[in-house]
Motif scaffolding. Structure first.
Motif, mmCIF file in Angstrom:
data_model
loop_
_atom_site.group_PDB
_atom_site.id
_atom_site.type_symbol
_atom_site.label_atom_id
_atom_site.label_comp_id
_atom_site.label_asym_id
_atom_site.label_seq_id
_atom_site.Cartn_x
_atom_site.Cartn_y
_atom_site.Cartn_z
ATOM 1 N N GLN A 9 34.767 46.283 8.336
ATOM 2 C CA GLN A 9 34.406 47.400 9.208
ATOM 3 C C GLN A 9 33.230 48.176 8.620
ATOM 4 O O GLN A 9 32.350 48.640 9.358
ATOM 5 C CB GLN A 9 35.600 48.315 9.418
ATOM 6 C CG GLN A 9 36.635 47.763 10.393
ATOM 7 C CD GLN A 9 37.809 48.698 10.601
ATOM 8 O OE1 GLN A 9 38.009 49.638 9.844
ATOM 9 N NE2 GLN A 9 38.595 48.436 11.637
ATOM 10 N N ALA A 10 33.205 48.310 7.307
ATOM 11 C CA ALA A 10 32.095 49.005 6.655
ATOM 12 C C ALA A 10 30.786 48.244 6.843
ATOM 13 O O ALA A 10 29.716 48.844 6.944
ATOM 14 C CB ALA A 10 32.398 49.180 5.166
ATOM 15 N N LYS A 11 30.888 46.927 6.918
ATOM 16 C CA LYS A 11 29.684 46.094 7.068
ATOM 17 C C LYS A 11 29.241 45.985 8.525
ATOM 18 O O LYS A 11 28.051 46.005 8.821
ATOM 19 C CB LYS A 11 29.941 44.687 6.524
ATOM 20 C CG LYS A 11 30.015 44.598 5.007
ATOM 21 C CD LYS A 11 30.190 43.163 4.539
ATOM 22 C CE LYS A 11 28.938 42.336 4.790
ATOM 23 N NZ LYS A 11 29.068 40.971 4.199
ATOM 24 N N PHE A 12 30.215 45.849 9.427
ATOM 25 C CA PHE A 12 29.885 45.531 10.818
ATOM 26 C C PHE A 12 30.257 46.621 11.820
ATOM 27 O O PHE A 12 29.966 46.495 13.003
ATOM 28 C CB PHE A 12 30.580 44.220 11.226
ATOM 29 C CG PHE A 12 30.112 43.021 10.462
ATOM 30 C CD1 PHE A 12 28.916 42.400 10.769
ATOM 31 C CD2 PHE A 12 30.868 42.517 9.412
ATOM 32 C CE1 PHE A 12 28.476 41.293 10.058
ATOM 33 C CE2 PHE A 12 30.441 41.408 8.690
ATOM 34 C CZ PHE A 12 29.235 40.805 9.011
ATOM 35 N N GLY A 13 30.935 47.674 11.350
ATOM 36 C CA GLY A 13 31.330 48.731 12.259
ATOM 37 C C GLY A 13 32.643 48.426 12.965
ATOM 38 O O GLY A 13 33.238 47.366 12.787
ATOM 39 N N ASP A 14 33.087 49.379 13.780
ATOM 40 C CA ASP A 14 34.373 49.258 14.466
ATOM 41 C C ASP A 14 34.247 48.655 15.870
ATOM 42 O O ASP A 14 35.248 48.517 16.564
ATOM 43 C CB ASP A 14 35.043 50.638 14.593
ATOM 44 C CG ASP A 14 35.448 51.190 13.239
ATOM 45 O OD1 ASP A 14 35.776 50.383 12.358
ATOM 46 O OD2 ASP A 14 35.425 52.425 13.068
ATOM 47 N N GLY A 15 33.040 48.314 16.276
ATOM 48 C CA GLY A 15 32.834 47.807 17.634
ATOM 49 C C GLY A 15 33.199 46.343 17.797
ATOM 50 O O GLY A 15 33.986 45.777 17.029
ATOM 51 N N ASP A 16 32.599 45.729 18.803
ATOM 52 C CA ASP A 16 32.940 44.352 19.152
ATOM 53 C C ASP A 16 32.116 43.322 18.390
ATOM 54 O O ASP A 16 32.350 42.114 18.542
ATOM 55 C CB ASP A 16 32.723 44.130 20.660
ATOM 56 C CG ASP A 16 33.730 44.895 21.493
ATOM 57 O OD1 ASP A 16 34.844 45.137 20.983
ATOM 58 O OD2 ASP A 16 33.403 45.243 22.645
ATOM 59 N N ARG A 17 31.185 43.780 17.582
ATOM 60 C CA ARG A 17 30.289 42.817 16.919
ATOM 61 C C ARG A 17 31.052 41.816 16.056
ATOM 62 O O ARG A 17 30.835 40.600 16.137
ATOM 63 C CB ARG A 17 29.262 43.568 16.063
ATOM 64 C CG ARG A 17 28.222 42.658 15.422
ATOM 65 C CD ARG A 17 27.277 43.435 14.537
ATOM 66 N NE ARG A 17 26.414 42.553 13.771
ATOM 67 C CZ ARG A 17 25.803 42.883 12.652
ATOM 68 N NH1 ARG A 17 25.942 44.114 12.180
ATOM 69 N NH2 ARG A 17 25.038 42.023 11.996
ATOM 70 N N LEU A 18 31.973 42.320 15.215
ATOM 71 C CA LEU A 18 32.724 41.430 14.335
ATOM 72 C C LEU A 18 33.627 40.500 15.148
ATOM 73 O O LEU A 18 33.757 39.316 14.816
ATOM 74 C CB LEU A 18 33.562 42.246 13.341
ATOM 75 C CG LEU A 18 34.321 41.438 12.291
ATOM 76 C CD1 LEU A 18 33.376 40.588 11.452
ATOM 77 C CD2 LEU A 18 35.144 42.364 11.392
ATOM 78 N N LYS A 19 34.230 41.019 16.219
ATOM 79 C CA LYS A 19 35.077 40.172 17.069
ATOM 80 C C LYS A 19 34.267 39.025 17.658
ATOM 81 O O LYS A 19 34.740 37.880 17.736
ATOM 82 C CB LYS A 19 35.704 40.997 18.193
ATOM 83 C CG LYS A 19 36.761 41.998 17.720
ATOM 84 C CD LYS A 19 37.316 42.781 18.884
ATOM 85 C CE LYS A 19 38.336 43.822 18.420
ATOM 86 N NZ LYS A 19 38.832 44.639 19.553
ATOM 87 N N GLN A 20 33.040 39.326 18.069
ATOM 88 C CA GLN A 20 32.177 38.294 18.647
ATOM 89 C C GLN A 20 31.784 37.251 17.602
ATOM 90 O O GLN A 20 31.765 36.047 17.881
ATOM 91 C CB GLN A 20 30.927 38.942 19.251
ATOM 92 C CG GLN A 20 31.215 39.787 20.485
ATOM 93 C CD GLN A 20 30.018 40.627 20.924
ATOM 94 O OE1 GLN A 20 28.994 40.669 20.239
ATOM 95 N NE2 GLN A 20 30.156 41.297 22.051
ATOM 96 N N ILE A 21 31.497 37.724 16.382
ATOM 97 C CA ILE A 21 31.142 36.802 15.295
ATOM 98 C C ILE A 21 32.319 35.872 14.995
ATOM 99 O O ILE A 21 32.154 34.649 14.876
ATOM 100 C CB ILE A 21 30.741 37.589 14.030
ATOM 101 C CG1 ILE A 21 29.417 38.320 14.259
ATOM 102 C CG2 ILE A 21 30.643 36.657 12.822
ATOM 103 C CD1 ILE A 21 29.059 39.303 13.149
ATOM 104 N N HIS A 22 33.509 36.449 14.901
ATOM 105 C CA HIS A 22 34.694 35.658 14.607
ATOM 106 C C HIS A 22 34.991 34.668 15.738
ATOM 107 O O HIS A 22 35.332 33.501 15.473
ATOM 108 C CB HIS A 22 35.903 36.561 14.377
ATOM 109 C CG HIS A 22 35.914 37.202 13.020
ATOM 110 N ND1 HIS A 22 36.816 38.198 12.665
ATOM 111 C CD2 HIS A 22 35.143 37.002 11.924
ATOM 112 C CE1 HIS A 22 36.583 38.559 11.409
ATOM 113 N NE2 HIS A 22 35.588 37.856 10.943
ATOM 114 N N ALA A 23 34.864 35.110 16.978
ATOM 115 C CA ALA A 23 35.129 34.222 18.116
ATOM 116 C C ALA A 23 34.164 33.043 18.117
ATOM 117 O O ALA A 23 34.559 31.896 18.383
ATOM 118 C CB ALA A 23 35.024 35.005 19.422
ATOM 119 N N ASN A 24 32.906 33.304 17.787
ATOM 120 C CA ASN A 24 31.906 32.242 17.721
ATOM 121 C C ASN A 24 32.249 31.242 16.617
ATOM 122 O O ASN A 24 32.176 30.019 16.812
ATOM 123 C CB ASN A 24 30.528 32.856 17.469
ATOM 124 C CG ASN A 24 29.421 31.815 17.423
ATOM 125 O OD1 ASN A 24 29.374 30.908 18.247
ATOM 126 N ND2 ASN A 24 28.532 31.931 16.451
#
Length: 226
Positions: free
Chosen positions: A64-79
């Motif tokens: 979260q510190a690197k990518f924030g609390d938004g959807d960005r990390l979820k999208q990276i993981h889904a990809n």
């Protein structure tokens, strides 16, 4: 090429890099596709974040510190889950609780090298699977010892060496050498110590690079370039 050409590929990688796991699978497939080239693989260390303490950090807070609390990390993981499925990888990011420091993992990988190429490859594959598919803490010595045993290493030797400073500086020196060579991201496939393929390229791109360098070596062009 009618005769077999031998090549060495040094893979600069970190065991907590999902793209390196993908790259490892694609490299295996590329080597399988290039039957007339005898490829030796050696695994070299890289740390995405050497500042993580030895005990690791809470991964959720760290990401979260690197990518924030938004959807960005979820999208990276889904990809990555989608890409992994195509390569036979079952990424389970929710299972990962600890973001580990990977220095000790790289020490064990280094010790696997003299035992044999197949053992080192099995160890790296095992560590990728332990972290990304089962959420194990690959900074934990017991996890590393178990992975070493499963790969075919003498676990008692690993158990004895891990609490010491054995090869800590050697691994750090290798990482520093990679930085001096301009390697800032991983995976990096260094063919014959001079031709670099950067990133988790698709299987055919890696295979084509192997073919091209092997052909150049067979013609004696690498000796001229050296």
């Amino acid at each position: 090429m009618s005769e077999t050409t031998s090549l060495t590929i040094d893979v600069v990688s970190d065991v907590v890099c999902p793209w390196c796991f993908l790259g490892q699978k694609r490299l295996e497939q590329a080597i399988e596709a290039v039957k007339d080239v005898d490829v030796t693989v050696r695994w070299r260390p890289f740390q995405l974040d050497p500042t993580i303490p030895a005990e690791g950090k809470d991964r959720k807070a760290y990401m979260q510190a690197k990518f924030g609390d938004g959807d960005r990390l979820k999208q990276i993981h889904a990809n990555l889950v989608s890409l992994g499925a195509a390569e036979g990888i079952s990424f389970d990011f929710d299972a990962i609780k600890v973001a580990p420091n990977t220095l000790d993992a790289h020490r064990v990988i280094r010790w696997a090298g003299p035992v044999g190429e197949a053992v080192q490859n099995r160890l790296v594959t095992g560590l990728f699977g332990a972290y990304f598919e089962r959420g194990e803490n690959t900074g934990d010595h017991q996890v590393l010892i178990a992975a070493a045993r499963e790969a075919g290493m003498d676990a008692s030797v690993v158990e004895t060496l891990l609490p010491t400073d054995a090869d800590v500086e050697a691994v750090r020196t290798e990482i520093a050498t990679a930085a001096r060579m301009g390697i800032t991201g991983v995976p990096c496939f260094l063919i014959e110590e001079r031709y670099a393929v950067m990133g988790a390229q698709d299987t055919e791109t890696i295979a084509d690079a192997i073919r091209q360098v092997a052909a150049a070596k067979a013609r004696g062009e690498l000796d001229k370039a050296g």
